[in-house]
Design a protein around this motif. Sequence first.
Motif, short mmCIF file in Angstrom:
data_model
loop_
_atom_site.label_atom_id
_atom_site.label_comp_id
_atom_site.label_asym_id
_atom_site.label_seq_id
_atom_site.Cartn_x
_atom_site.Cartn_y
_atom_site.Cartn_z
N ALA A 61 6.27 3.96 -15.62
CA ALA A 61 5.30 2.88 -15.50
C ALA A 61 4.11 3.43 -14.74
O ALA A 61 4.27 4.04 -13.69
CB ALA A 61 5.90 1.70 -14.76
N VAL A 62 2.91 3.27 -15.29
CA VAL A 62 1.73 3.80 -14.66
C VAL A 62 0.90 2.66 -14.07
O VAL A 62 0.61 1.68 -14.74
CB VAL A 62 0.85 4.58 -15.67
N MET A 63 0.57 2.80 -12.78
CA MET A 63 -0.21 1.75 -12.12
C MET A 63 -1.59 2.26 -11.79
O MET A 63 -1.78 3.44 -11.48
CB MET A 63 0.47 1.33 -10.81
N GLN A 64 -2.57 1.35 -11.92
CA GLN A 64 -3.91 1.68 -11.48
C GLN A 64 -4.51 0.44 -10.85
O GLN A 64 -4.52 -0.62 -11.45
CB GLN A 64 -4.76 2.15 -12.67
N GLY A 84 1.00 6.62 -10.14
CA GLY A 84 -0.34 6.08 -10.00
C GLY A 84 -1.03 6.75 -8.84
O GLY A 84 -0.37 7.36 -7.99
N GLU A 85 -2.36 6.62 -8.82
CA GLU A 85 -3.11 7.29 -7.76
C GLU A 85 -2.83 6.63 -6.41
O GLU A 85 -2.21 5.57 -6.34
CB GLU A 85 -4.60 7.23 -8.07
N SER A 93 6.10 7.99 -7.34
CA SER A 93 5.57 9.33 -7.17
C SER A 93 4.09 9.38 -7.49
O SER A 93 3.55 8.53 -8.19
CB SER A 93 6.33 10.30 -8.06
N HIS A 94 3.43 10.38 -6.93
CA HIS A 94 2.02 10.59 -7.25
C HIS A 94 1.85 11.23 -8.61
O HIS A 94 0.92 10.95 -9.33
CB HIS A 94 1.39 11.56 -6.23
N ASP A 95 2.78 12.16 -8.92
CA ASP A 95 2.50 13.00 -10.07
C ASP A 95 3.48 12.82 -11.21
O ASP A 95 4.69 12.68 -11.02
CB ASP A 95 2.43 14.47 -9.64
N LEU A 96 2.92 12.85 -12.38
CA LEU A 96 3.71 12.65 -13.58
C LEU A 96 4.74 13.75 -13.81
O LEU A 96 5.82 13.49 -14.32
CB LEU A 96 2.77 12.59 -14.78
N HIS A 97 4.42 14.97 -13.41
CA HIS A 97 5.34 16.05 -13.76
C HIS A 97 6.65 15.95 -13.00
O HIS A 97 7.69 16.40 -13.47
CB HIS A 97 4.68 17.42 -13.56
N LYS A 126 -4.13 9.37 -19.64
CA LYS A 126 -4.62 10.63 -20.19
C LYS A 126 -5.16 11.51 -19.07
O LYS A 126 -4.86 12.70 -18.99
CB LYS A 126 -5.72 10.38 -21.22
N GLN A 127 -5.93 10.88 -18.18
CA GLN A 127 -6.48 11.62 -17.03
C GLN A 127 -5.36 12.22 -16.19
O GLN A 127 -5.40 13.38 -15.81
CB GLN A 127 -7.26 10.67 -16.14
N LEU A 128 -4.36 11.38 -15.91
CA LEU A 128 -3.24 11.83 -15.08
C LEU A 128 -2.56 13.04 -15.69
O LEU A 128 -2.27 14.02 -15.01
CB LEU A 128 -2.22 10.71 -14.92
#
Lengths: 267, 266
Positions: B226-229, B41-42, B212-216, B252-254
Amino acid sequence: MKKRANVFLWAGGILSGLMLCIIILGYFWTPYDPTAMDPKAKFCAPSLNHLLGTDNFGRDIFSRVVDGAGTSFFIALCVVAIGCLAGILIGSLCGYYGGLPDLILTRVCDSITAFPAFLLALVIVTVAGPGTENIILALGILFIPSFARIVRSEFARCRELNYIKSAKLMGAGGMRIMFRHILPNTFPVLLSAVTIGFNNAVLSEASMSFLGIGIQPPYASLGSMLSDSQSFLHSAPWYALGTGGAIVLLILGFSLLSEGLQLKGQR
Amino acid sequence: MANVLTVKDLRVHFHDAAPDRFAVDGLNLTVAQGEIIGLVGESGSGKTVTAMSISGLLPREKAQVSGSITLDGHEIFACSDQEILDILGDELGVVFQEPMTSMDPVMRIGPQIEECLLNHRRLSKAQRRQLALEAMAQVELPEPERIYRKYPHELSGGMLQRVMIAAAIVSRPKLLLADEPTTALDVSVQAEILTLLKKLNRESGMAIMLISHDLHVVRKLCSRVAVMQRGKLVEDRPVEEIFRNPQHPYTKQLIAAIPGRDRHLF
Ligand SMILES: Nc1ncnc2c1ncn2[C@@H]1O[C@H](COP(=O)(O)OP(=O)(O)OP(=O)(O)O)[C@@H](O)[C@H]1O
Ligand SMILES: [Mg+2]
């Protein structure tokens, strides 16, 4: 910068080390018995026989100065030990846990420092009576707040550091965090506080003894001897010079040392 | 499979934030035994606050917390301070973002790795040392015997992060929380540390929650993401599914934001 710090540290270290050696030696051996009177040798000027001359009873002043410096040193050591240990205890609990007890104890310390220190020592000694133990106790209590304040601010600062948090995350309890993790990290600050405190203790004890509320005869400290020497300023100036010089050297050594330590810490 | 961690309706509100701004807002999450889950997540989305809540270290005077967190059968919010201390470092290991500042500067490496053992096990000095050296070998620190006697400032950032991981796994926790364990390290060391985490998970079956910050970064490591916003969980699915077919616009943005060259990091 680097060079200067070393000069302070080295000069202070050598001077204090020298004084310390003489003082420790003085506990076991002095050229003359510091209390032995010699009617034939009153007011001798400094010579090879008597390095700093003799006083009105014909006692060897060098031996007396070494002996008195030993007393002063011992008292200062005890005072700093009391102030430092109690200060660490109070300061660490206040700084680490904070909250209401911290607020109260900080205010108590503030109000102790708000009193002229001397007046307070005077009150304690008047109530408890003069004597070495009472001087140590009175000055020791007076020295607690300054140590407590330094330790408190160090603990409050360290509490928020990452490695303290990570020690907590490894299950370390409050006592272990305070005394095994934070305390060793405050040693540099504490060390220079101890040297400054030691100086203040020597000076306070000397002033109290100078005023006659400190060490009582037959014992002598540098302060009480300086007070005695006043009456003979003209007939035996070496008495005052020797005693005063010893105080100055003792203070100077530790001042240089603390200055050097502080500079070293800043680098 | 049994869950090591169950987070139910976690809500965290800092007293100094706006009344309607929750740092974590109704989070539901489970971590199964032996699983590696990625929490992405950001910045400011509440990942670290979630991790802090799990470790029971959220400052109580600063934040209001509700919901429930069950860690290996212990209900964290019902635990006394002492019970939380008993869990920390024993059943839960934590690795921080900044290895440089996370180690006691005046303590040797060895004793710092033994911290968890010291707090939780009754072992002799020699036994502790033995386990510490084993953990150091496991995180592939070269010459464990020599590093054991060093101070933190004598090691590089990558080595220190290995030391931190060794300290976290020395008592074999059920769950390892790794909050951006590689952000402070350079790219090649990052990859090594992530590979190491994967190896530890395979060897000891320890569950890992990788923040982590980044999906990759999580793509090659985690089985689930798990994606948090803004404090909310917006997506929680197996990693390949998310990459193939992201549902939530934010996800999708991430994914679109992953720079091309970094896709070949591993
Ligand atoms: N001690 C605190 N006091 C007040 N607010 C806080 C505190 N810690 C975090 N917050 C708030 O909680 C929110 C979530 O922060 P958090 O640190 O969990 O984000 P994050 O997802 O870990 O971000 P990053 O990726 O930058 O580490 C932020 O809005 C932050 O301002
Ligand atoms: Mg964070």
